[in-house]
Design a protein around this motif. Structure first.
Motif, PDB file in Angstrom:
ATOM      1  N   ALA A  62       0.851  -1.193   0.000  1.00  0.00           N
ATOM      2  CA  ALA A  62       0.000   0.000   0.000  1.00  0.00           C
ATOM      3  C   ALA A  62       0.881   1.235   0.000  1.00  0.00           C
ATOM      4  O   ALA A  62       2.086   1.166   0.246  1.00  0.00           O
ATOM      5  CB  ALA A  62      -0.909   0.014   1.226  1.00  0.00           C
ATOM      6  N   ILE A  63       0.245   2.351  -0.267  1.00  0.00           N
ATOM      7  CA  ILE A  63       0.879   3.656  -0.098  1.00  0.00           C
ATOM      8  C   ILE A  63      -0.024   4.461   0.825  1.00  0.00           C
ATOM      9  O   ILE A  63      -1.252   4.479   0.652  1.00  0.00           O
ATOM     10  CB  ILE A  63       1.079   4.369  -1.444  1.00  0.00           C
ATOM     11  N   ARG A  64       0.555   5.084   1.806  1.00  0.00           N
ATOM     12  CA  ARG A  64      -0.196   5.848   2.799  1.00  0.00           C
ATOM     13  C   ARG A  64       0.193   7.314   2.745  1.00  0.00           C
ATOM     14  O   ARG A  64       1.334   7.654   2.408  1.00  0.00           O
ATOM     15  CB  ARG A  64       0.045   5.294   4.207  1.00  0.00           C
ATOM     16  N   GLY A  65      -0.765   8.173   3.105  1.00  0.00           N
ATOM     17  CA  GLY A  65      -0.523   9.600   3.035  1.00  0.00           C
ATOM     18  C   GLY A  65      -1.114  10.352   4.209  1.00  0.00           C
ATOM     19  O   GLY A  65      -1.533   9.750   5.217  1.00  0.00           O
ATOM     20  N   PRO A  66      -1.158  11.680   4.118  1.00  0.00           N
ATOM     21  CA  PRO A  66      -1.612  12.530   5.224  1.00  0.00           C
ATOM     22  C   PRO A  66      -2.981  12.131   5.772  1.00  0.00           C
ATOM     23  O   PRO A  66      -3.904  11.818   5.025  1.00  0.00           O
ATOM     24  CB  PRO A  66      -1.659  13.915   4.577  1.00  0.00           C
ATOM     25  N   GLY A  67      -3.066  12.122   7.102  1.00  0.00           N
ATOM     26  CA  GLY A  67      -4.315  11.794   7.775  1.00  0.00           C
ATOM     27  C   GLY A  67      -4.448  10.336   8.142  1.00  0.00           C
ATOM     28  O   GLY A  67      -5.386   9.953   8.845  1.00  0.00           O
ATOM     29  N   GLU A  68      -3.495   9.515   7.701  1.00  0.00           N
ATOM     30  CA  GLU A  68      -3.585   8.080   7.952  1.00  0.00           C
ATOM     31  C   GLU A  68      -2.632   7.651   9.057  1.00  0.00           C
ATOM     32  O   GLU A  68      -1.565   8.229   9.243  1.00  0.00           O
ATOM     33  CB  GLU A  68      -3.292   7.294   6.681  1.00  0.00           C
ATOM     34  N   LEU A  69      -3.024   6.583   9.760  1.00  0.00           N
ATOM     35  CA  LEU A  69      -2.177   5.962  10.771  1.00  0.00           C
ATOM     36  C   LEU A  69      -1.382   4.831  10.153  1.00  0.00           C
ATOM     37  O   LEU A  69      -1.866   4.150   9.246  1.00  0.00           O
ATOM     38  CB  LEU A  69      -3.032   5.374  11.897  1.00  0.00           C
ATOM     39  N   ILE A  70      -0.190   4.610  10.650  1.00  0.00           N
ATOM     40  CA  ILE A  70       0.557   3.406  10.301  1.00  0.00           C
ATOM     41  C   ILE A  70       1.092   2.790  11.587  1.00  0.00           C
ATOM     42  O   ILE A  70       1.392   3.493  12.555  1.00  0.00           O
ATOM     43  CB  ILE A  70       1.714   3.688   9.318  1.00  0.00           C
ATOM     44  N   GLY A  71       1.167   1.466  11.597  1.00  0.00           N
ATOM     45  CA  GLY A  71       1.720   0.750  12.739  1.00  0.00           C
ATOM     46  C   GLY A  71       0.752   0.462  13.856  1.00  0.00           C
ATOM     47  O   GLY A  71       1.146  -0.051  14.911  1.00  0.00           O
ATOM     48  N   GLU A  72      -0.549   0.725  13.623  1.00  0.00           N
ATOM     49  CA  GLU A  72      -1.511   0.584  14.714  1.00  0.00           C
ATOM     50  C   GLU A  72      -1.852  -0.873  15.026  1.00  0.00           C
ATOM     51  O   GLU A  72      -2.064  -1.236  16.190  1.00  0.00           O
ATOM     52  CB  GLU A  72      -2.786   1.392  14.414  1.00  0.00           C
ATOM     53  N   LEU A  73      -1.897  -1.743  14.018  1.00  0.00           N
ATOM     54  CA  LEU A  73      -2.324  -3.122  14.256  1.00  0.00           C
ATOM     55  C   LEU A  73      -1.373  -3.874  15.185  1.00  0.00           C
ATOM     56  O   LEU A  73      -1.806  -4.542  16.126  1.00  0.00           O
ATOM     57  CB  LEU A  73      -2.458  -3.868  12.925  1.00  0.00           C
ATOM     58  N   SER A  74      -0.079  -3.777  14.933  1.00  0.00           N
ATOM     59  CA  SER A  74       0.870  -4.505  15.774  1.00  0.00           C
ATOM     60  C   SER A  74       0.924  -3.926  17.183  1.00  0.00           C
ATOM     61  O   SER A  74       1.230  -4.637  18.145  1.00  0.00           O
ATOM     62  CB  SER A  74       2.266  -4.509  15.141  1.00  0.00           C
ATOM     63  N   CYS A  75       0.614  -2.636  17.317  1.00  0.00           N
ATOM     64  CA  CYS A  75       0.568  -2.048  18.656  1.00  0.00           C
ATOM     65  C   CYS A  75      -0.639  -2.573  19.439  1.00  0.00           C
ATOM     66  O   CYS A  75      -0.586  -2.702  20.660  1.00  0.00           O
ATOM     67  CB  CYS A  75       0.507  -0.523  18.572  1.00  0.00           C
ATOM     68  N   VAL A  76      -1.703  -2.906  18.733  1.00  0.00           N
ATOM     69  CA  VAL A  76      -2.905  -3.423  19.392  1.00  0.00           C
ATOM     70  C   VAL A  76      -2.719  -4.891  19.784  1.00  0.00           C
ATOM     71  O   VAL A  76      -3.036  -5.284  20.916  1.00  0.00           O
ATOM     72  CB  VAL A  76      -4.139  -3.263  18.482  1.00  0.00           C
ATOM     73  N   ASP A  77      -2.201  -5.715  18.853  1.00  0.00           N
ATOM     74  CA  ASP A  77      -2.104  -7.148  19.163  1.00  0.00           C
ATOM     75  C   ASP A  77      -0.757  -7.559  19.752  1.00  0.00           C
ATOM     76  O   ASP A  77      -0.580  -8.689  20.201  1.00  0.00           O
ATOM     77  CB  ASP A  77      -2.432  -7.996  17.930  1.00  0.00           C
ATOM     78  N   GLY A  78       0.223  -6.645  19.751  1.00  0.00           N
ATOM     79  CA  GLY A  78       1.507  -6.935  20.373  1.00  0.00           C
ATOM     80  C   GLY A  78       2.433  -7.802  19.550  1.00  0.00           C
ATOM     81  O   GLY A  78       3.533  -8.150  20.009  1.00  0.00           O
ATOM     82  N   GLU A  79       2.031  -8.157  18.336  1.00  0.00           N
ATOM     83  CA  GLU A  79       2.881  -8.978  17.477  1.00  0.00           C
ATOM     84  C   GLU A  79       3.944  -8.114  16.797  1.00  0.00           C
ATOM     85  O   GLU A  79       3.831  -6.892  16.733  1.00  0.00           O
ATOM     86  CB  GLU A  79       2.029  -9.683  16.420  1.00  0.00           C
ATOM     87  N   THR A  80       4.979  -8.770  16.275  1.00  0.00           N
ATOM     88  CA  THR A  80       6.025  -8.019  15.581  1.00  0.00           C
ATOM     89  C   THR A  80       5.470  -7.384  14.305  1.00  0.00           C
ATOM     90  O   THR A  80       4.436  -7.805  13.773  1.00  0.00           O
ATOM     91  CB  THR A  80       7.206  -8.928  15.223  1.00  0.00           C
ATOM     92  N   ARG A  81       6.163  -6.369  13.826  1.00  0.00           N
ATOM     93  CA  ARG A  81       5.721  -5.666  12.627  1.00  0.00           C
ATOM     94  C   ARG A  81       5.626  -6.627  11.445  1.00  0.00           C
ATOM     95  O   ARG A  81       6.540  -7.422  11.196  1.00  0.00           O
ATOM     96  CB  ARG A  81       6.712  -4.556  12.267  1.00  0.00           C
ATOM     97  N   SER A  82       4.536  -6.532  10.694  1.00  0.00           N
ATOM     98  CA  SER A  82       4.333  -7.414   9.545  1.00  0.00           C
ATOM     99  C   SER A  82       4.788  -6.776   8.243  1.00  0.00           C
ATOM    100  O   SER A  82       4.779  -7.430   7.196  1.00  0.00           O
ATOM    101  CB  SER A  82       2.849  -7.786   9.426  1.00  0.00           C
ATOM    102  N   ALA A  83       5.176  -5.503   8.277  1.00  0.00           N
ATOM    103  CA  ALA A  83       5.598  -4.809   7.058  1.00  0.00           C
ATOM    104  C   ALA A  83       6.522  -3.659   7.430  1.00  0.00           C
ATOM    105  O   ALA A  83       6.642  -3.281   8.599  1.00  0.00           O
ATOM    106  CB  ALA A  83       4.381  -4.289   6.291  1.00  0.00           C
ATOM    107  N   THR A  84       7.160  -3.121   6.410  1.00  0.00           N
ATOM    108  CA  THR A  84       8.065  -1.984   6.568  1.00  0.00           C
ATOM    109  C   THR A  84       7.426  -0.748   5.951  1.00  0.00           C
ATOM    110  O   THR A  84       6.812  -0.832   4.888  1.00  0.00           O
ATOM    111  CB  THR A  84       9.411  -2.265   5.873  1.00  0.00           C
ATOM    112  N   ALA A  85       7.558   0.387   6.609  1.00  0.00           N
ATOM    113  CA  ALA A  85       7.069   1.664   6.093  1.00  0.00           C
ATOM    114  C   ALA A  85       8.265   2.552   5.793  1.00  0.00           C
ATOM    115  O   ALA A  85       9.085   2.816   6.672  1.00  0.00           O
ATOM    116  CB  ALA A  85       6.149   2.349   7.099  1.00  0.00           C
TER     117      ALA A  85
END
Length: 221
Positions: A62-85
């Motif tokens: 994906a490509i993300r831009g202004p107004g969007e969150l990144i990294g929220e899923l792994s912070c919620v479930d505590g698992e390691t990052r599944s992708a690189t930003a």
């Protein structure tokens, strides 16, 4: 603004609890496999989300831009990052420590619901995107991905006919990763689109004269 941008009141909440951070082109905001330590609210610039496969190929998810969150899923479930930003150009945003992010969700039901809706919209967009693109040949897939990226993240071009033109800060390799095809195949499509005067390719940028026209190309070519 894309469909998955957070409402203004919750962006303000993140700003009040986090701190401003900036990155140069090519710098990594979060890295696949790392322990989640923060979420980032993007304020300016574009970020590509990538994941490495076992055969060494890097896919642009994906490509993300202004107004969007990144990294929220792994912070919620505590698992390691599944992708690189990775920053695609100069990027600025607000970083919020993972424990503080969870605390805010627990304290503000409306914020937690907004994050849930944000995630749901992104997952739905991803599912629809995969469904639309799955059966398309590389030519049509490249045109559709380019149309969607330019519509969502492209900068308006002053003086363009009807104000439709968008300038997208993406290079050919990044576009190929988003399309899920080889760079050589995507370059051939870009060359044809250029010959038909639908786009103009320059270093690190693609100018799309009419994104809507690309959504139905090559059927109307």
């Amino acid at each position: 603004m894309v469909g998955s941008a957070l409402p203004a009141e919750w962006k303000d909440l993140i700003r009040s609890a986090g701190h401003e951070v900036s990155w140069r082109r090519g710098e990594v905001l979060i890295r696949e496999g790392e322990t989640p330590d923060r979420v980032v609210l993007l304020e300016r610039g574009l970020v590509k989300i990538t994941a490495a496969s076992t055969n060494g190929f890097t896919s642009v998810l994906a490509i993300r831009g202004p107004g969007e969150l990144i990294g929220e899923l792994s912070c919620v479930d505590g698992e390691t990052r599944s992708a690189t930003a990775t920053a695609m150009a100069s990027v600025s945003g607000v970083a919020l420590a993972a424990p503080r992010f969870i605390t805010l969700m627990e304290a503000h039901g409306g914020f937690a619901l907004a994050v849930l809706r944000f995630v749901a919209v992104r997952l739905r967009e991803s599912d629809i995107g995969r469904s639309d693109l799955g059966a398309l040949p590389t030519v049509a897939r490249t045109a559709l991905v380019l149309a969607r990226l330019s519509q969502n993240y492209g900068s308006p071009v002053p003086g363009s006919v009807g104000g439709a033109a968008r300038r997208l800060a993406v290079n050919q390799q990044e576009l190929a990763g988003a399309v899920g095809a080889s760079r050589e195949s995507v370059v051939r499509v870009l060359r044809e689109l250029t010959e038909r005067r639908l786009i103009v390719v320059s270093r690190g940028q693609i100018l799309v004269h009419d994104p809507a026209a690309l959504t139905v190309w090559p059927d109307t070519a």
